[in-house]
Structures are given as structure tokens and as C-alpha cells.
Design an enzyme around this catalytic site. Sequence first.
Site, short mmCIF file in Angstrom:
data_model
loop_
_atom_site.label_atom_id
_atom_site.label_comp_id
_atom_site.label_asym_id
_atom_site.label_seq_id
_atom_site.Cartn_x
_atom_site.Cartn_y
_atom_site.Cartn_z
N LYS A 29 0.88 -1.18 0.00
CA LYS A 29 0.00 0.00 0.00
C LYS A 29 0.90 1.22 0.00
CE LYS A 29 -4.45 1.02 0.29
NZ LYS A 29 -5.61 0.19 -0.10
N ASP A 38 -7.12 4.11 -4.56
CA ASP A 38 -7.73 3.98 -3.24
C ASP A 38 -8.33 5.36 -2.96
OD1 ASP A 38 -7.77 1.93 -0.83
OD2 ASP A 38 -7.38 3.85 0.09
P1 NDP Z 1 -12.98 7.52 -2.68
O1 NDP Z 1 -11.91 8.53 -2.54
O2 NDP Z 1 -13.59 7.29 -4.01
O3 NDP Z 1 -14.16 7.83 -1.66
C1 NDP Z 1 -13.92 7.94 -0.31
C2 NDP Z 1 -15.20 8.30 0.40
O4 NDP Z 1 -14.99 8.19 1.79
C3 NDP Z 1 -15.64 9.73 0.15
O5 NDP Z 1 -17.03 9.81 0.25
C4 NDP Z 1 -14.96 10.47 1.29
O6 NDP Z 1 -15.59 11.68 1.65
C5 NDP Z 1 -15.10 9.47 2.40
N1 NDP Z 1 -14.00 9.64 3.36
C6 NDP Z 1 -12.68 9.54 3.10
N2 NDP Z 1 -11.95 9.80 4.19
C7 NDP Z 1 -12.84 10.07 5.15
C8 NDP Z 1 -12.73 10.41 6.51
N3 NDP Z 1 -11.53 10.51 7.10
N4 NDP Z 1 -13.87 10.59 7.22
C9 NDP Z 1 -15.09 10.47 6.61
N5 NDP Z 1 -15.26 10.18 5.32
C10 NDP Z 1 -14.16 9.97 4.62
O7 NDP Z 1 -12.35 6.17 -2.10
P2 NDP Z 1 -12.83 4.67 -2.32
O8 NDP Z 1 -14.30 4.61 -2.46
O9 NDP Z 1 -11.97 4.07 -3.37
O10 NDP Z 1 -12.39 4.01 -0.95
C11 NDP Z 1 -13.28 3.91 0.17
C12 NDP Z 1 -12.78 2.83 1.12
O11 NDP Z 1 -12.77 1.58 0.43
C13 NDP Z 1 -11.36 3.01 1.64
O12 NDP Z 1 -11.28 2.48 2.95
C14 NDP Z 1 -10.53 2.14 0.72
O13 NDP Z 1 -9.32 1.73 1.32
C15 NDP Z 1 -11.48 0.98 0.52
N6 NDP Z 1 -11.25 0.15 -0.65
C16 NDP Z 1 -11.18 0.70 -1.89
C17 NDP Z 1 -11.00 -0.11 -2.99
C18 NDP Z 1 -10.99 0.44 -4.37
O14 NDP Z 1 -10.87 -0.36 -5.31
N7 NDP Z 1 -11.13 1.73 -4.58
C19 NDP Z 1 -10.80 -1.56 -2.84
C20 NDP Z 1 -10.98 -2.04 -1.50
C21 NDP Z 1 -11.18 -1.20 -0.46
P3 NDP Z 1 -14.93 13.09 1.20
O15 NDP Z 1 -15.22 13.17 -0.28
O16 NDP Z 1 -15.61 14.11 2.01
O17 NDP Z 1 -13.47 12.98 1.48
O1 2IT Z 2 -7.79 -1.76 -0.67
C1 2IT Z 2 -7.76 -2.29 -1.80
O2 2IT Z 2 -7.90 -3.49 -1.97
C2 2IT Z 2 -7.56 -1.40 -2.96
N1 2IT Z 2 -7.48 -0.18 -2.80
C3 2IT Z 2 -7.41 -1.98 -4.32
C4 2IT Z 2 -6.00 -2.44 -4.56
C5 2IT Z 2 -5.68 -2.88 -5.95
O3 2IT Z 2 -4.49 -3.15 -6.16
O4 2IT Z 2 -6.56 -2.95 -6.82
#
Ligand code: NDP
Ligand code: 2IT
Length: 475
Positions: free
Chosen positions: A156, A196
Site C-alpha cells: 500500500k 484507493d
Molecule cells: P474515494 O476517494 O472514491 O471515496 C472515499 C469516500 O470516503 C468519500 O465519500 C470520502 O468523503 C469518504 N472519506 C474519506 N476519508 C474520510 C474520513 N476521514 N472521514 C469520513 N469520510 C471519509 O475512495 P474509495 O471509495 O476508493 O475508498 C473507500 C474505502 O474503500 C477506503 O477504505 C478504501 O481503502 C477501501 N477500498 C477501496 C478499494 C478500491 O478499489 N477503490 C478496494 C478495496 C477497499 P470526502 O469526499 O468528504 O473525502
Molecule cells: O484496498 C484495496 O484493496 C484497494 N485499494 C485496491 C487495490 C488494488 O491493487 O486494486
Amino acid sequence: MSNQIHIQNQEVEDNIISSSEIRENKNGDTDTNSLDCFLKSIRKLNPGEEEFYEAVKEVAESIWDYLDDHPEYQKSSILRRITEPERIIMFRVPWTDDNGEVQVNRGYRVEFNSAIGPYKGGLRFHPSVNLDIFKFLAFEQTFKNSLTTHPMGGAKGGSNFDVKGKSDMEIMRFCQSFMTELYRHIGENTDIPAGDIGVGEREIGYMFGQYKRLTNEFSGSITGKGLLWGGSKLRAEATGFGLIYFVYEMLKTKQTDLKGKRVAISGSGNVAQFAAQKAIELGAKVITLSDSAGAIYDKDGINYEKLEYVKYLKNEERGRIREYAEKYDVEYLEGEKPWNIECDIALPCATQNEINGDDAQSLIDNGCICVAEGANKPSVSDAVQKFQENGILFGPGKAANAGGVAVSGFEMCQNGMRIQWPIEKVDFMLQQVMEEIHEKCVEWGTVNGSVNYVRGANIAGFQKVADAMLQQGVV
Ligand code: NDP
Ligand code: 2IT
């Protein structure tokens, strides 16, 4: 427990586990090999790193009994080695803002474990990140990637750069500077980053462009690429869709499904948007979304049209979820999370530590039957304990959100073969992966007739990495 952790390095043993921490076991012998003692050594080795500590603690607690039956892991200090990152890279990221002023951020890549394949994991751009958070995320990723069945190690990285309020050109300059250092550490057979929080297709595009320019090579060294230049169909949707496929499997164990269920989702980014989409498609009523400023509660349910607006608002306008409440005249809960709202299923899809013990109690009191983590470790350990004690189906992130990295693995395959698979094929394979992960959780996590998904995911994820480490010797 009589586990032999065998911290072989005597210096570490002497310095890290002080005599006061050596526990007397039942026979009156000193026992340097207790779980307690192991966790103390983790604390000492990683001072102030609470997120990392919590992640290690959860895994160690889950697998401790299992290790008792596996002296081969103990003899080779697998637990001690698997909790130590193979490599940590930290670097300066200087860039120039639109006013011509020089800004400096910090870049990170934690390459945690490469026993089963090249390092793989996302990049997060958010002002809150630090080394502790990247170590915890990379550690979790190691087990998650193992669960997908793909040959991918765990990593990461990212930066404390805040994408909010920056112009496209500032983001491009930042991404180029970030990649100007990172490129020498990554590669399609070495380490393959992805997106992410704060890193979506736009940021991946700028980073890939710079990578290609620096290496003079068009390779699959990053996933989450645009569909026109090496991306996989369904990668954008994969985490959210995969989460719902996992929930579907969990509900099936209770002879029910998503039809008519009220679903509370937090976040409104990539994972939340596509979890909402698939949940609606399977007949659920999605009633909440949120961002870091507050949550919306739409009693009537978010339909496809409203969801399109959310995607436009968040991905194009880069606005706030409050604007949804204004547009559709629904309740806006300023500064709140959605966990006090009555729902059947809760899907935390924002960030770590967003469900505490009180939030968990409120979900339980309001009749929630299933919690599945789209985000990485959104539920603190108190909350997880409450869910488990109250018979709530609880799917931890390393199992429930593995669909994203699984399709990243498919993207790597397609890049290697120089082809692009049709969406139906990727979707089918994603469903299969999520079903298999669920099966493994059931196989290893069933205790007294009910499934402890945390235990199941940790043991199943650990086994494969541990066996690979054994076979590769002390490296
Ligand atoms: P995005 O940046 O697309 O969206 C993040 C969302 O979470 C936004 O709505 C944001 O709000 C909110 N957020 C972020 N930080 C905070 C905080 N400190 N407090 C409250 N709200 C917060 O990210 P993703 O959707 O890609 O990721 C969301 C979660 O999913 C993370 O934990 C990530 O690690 C996990 N994840 C993502 C994957 C992926 O493929 N993208 C895969 C597996 C897990 P705001 O816009 O106000 O910041
Ligand atoms: O938390 C996660 O699994 C991700 N942000 C996706 C990682 C990836 O390599 O697709």
C-alpha cells in the site's frame, strides 16, 4: 496457549520483550511465547502505530489456536516475519502550485509481503495518512490478496496530498512528481499500485503517463487504468459489486437475500457508488450515503437516477453530499455518520474506524442483521466484538472488499495477454472469486454452527502466505 513464536533474534528478544513482560504460565515456567507477549513485542517494535497494532492483533488472535497445531510455522517464526514489512520506501514529493509556489508532500510505499506474488495494493492520497496507516493497510492487503486466489503479494502507499480544492493541473504536477520517485520501485513483476481514497482514474492516468515516459515502456505496472489504455472492464465497479456479491452469500446462509432490505451505506466515492448500484439492482432500498462532512437519509430510497446524480456530483463536480439533500429535499445529518438510522444491512464504505462501539450498538438496537465492510477496517475492535456477540453477520474488509483487487489481478492477466475481456466474463469471474472467499470463510470460520468471518478470513489468508514463506526459506 503454548505457542512458540520463536523470536530467534536474541537481540530483539532481549530488548523488545523485557523481563517484566515475560509471563508466568500455569506451570510456573516463564513463557515468552504467549499471545500477550507477542503483541507487546509488536507494540515495542512499532511505537505509536495504533492502526498497525490493531490490525496485527486481530490476525494474531484469530490464528493463535491454529498455530498451536502447526509447529512448522512456529519453528520458522512465520508470525514474526509476516508482521514485518519487507521494505518501506518514503520520499519527498515537491511540486509547484498554480500560484508558482513550491509545495512539499511526503510519499510512501510499504511493500509488505511478496511470498505469493509481486507486491500489489492501492495508493491513497489523503491529508490524514501516515506510515502507521500505510503499514496497517499493506498488512491487511497481504491477507486480502491471498484470499483472492491470485498470485499477488501485499503493499500500500500514497501521500498526505489533499486532492480537494486542487486544480487538474496541480493534481497532474503532483502525480508526475510522485511517480518520478515511485517509478524506480514498481513494475509489472515487482510492485503494481492501483487506486484507493483520493486516487481514481484521473490520478491513475497522470501517474501512468509519467511512468510510461520515464521507463519508455507501456506495461501493466498500474491497475485501474482507463478502458482505452489497458484498463479492465468492471475494475471501477469491482469493489462495490464484489461487496454486494459477498453480502448475497452471507445472507444466503440465513436463507434470505437483498430484496426489500434497507441498506445504509457510508461514503459516496468509488466503493459506495457501485455498492449502491448493485444493491439497488438486487432489489434493496439504499437509504443513506455520506462524505466527510455528513450523511444524507433518503427514506424513499436512492434510485438509479439519483445515483447518476451522485456520480456526477462526486466524480465530475467534486461537490459535497449535502447538495444531494438540497436537490432531492431529504434529511441531511451534518457531521454525522449514518449508523443511527434504522436499516437491515450496513455497508461502511468510507474509511477506517468509522463504526465505534456505540455505533455498533445503535445498529444492533435498530435491527440490523448484516454488516459488511467495503472500506478497510471501518469497524473498531469493540464494534466487531458487539456484532459477533449479537449474532450479526459480519464480513471483514479483507474478505468483503477483495473484489477490487481481484479485478486488478484480472487486469494484470489481460495486460499480459494484450487483450480485453468482455464485461460478462469479468463479472462472472468476480462473482466466482467472491463466492470462493465466502466459502473459505465458512470453512475456516465456522465455530459452534455460526460463521466467524474474521477468523475464517484470517486463517485462510494466512495459510497460503505462510506455506509460501516456508517453502522459500528464510528470506
Ligand atoms: P474515494 O476517494 O472514491 O471515496 C472515499 C469516500 O470516503 C468519500 O465519500 C470520502 O468523503 C469518504 N472519506 C474519506 N476519508 C474520510 C474520513 N476521514 N472521514 C469520513 N469520510 C471519509 O475512495 P474509495 O471509495 O476508493 O475508498 C473507500 C474505502 O474503500 C477506503 O477504505 C478504501 O481503502 C477501501 N477500498 C477501496 C478499494 C478500491 O478499489 N477503490 C478496494 C478495496 C477497499 P470526502 O469526499 O468528504 O473525502
Ligand atoms: O484496498 C484495496 O484493496 C484497494 N485499494 C485496491 C487495490 C488494488 O491493487 O486494486
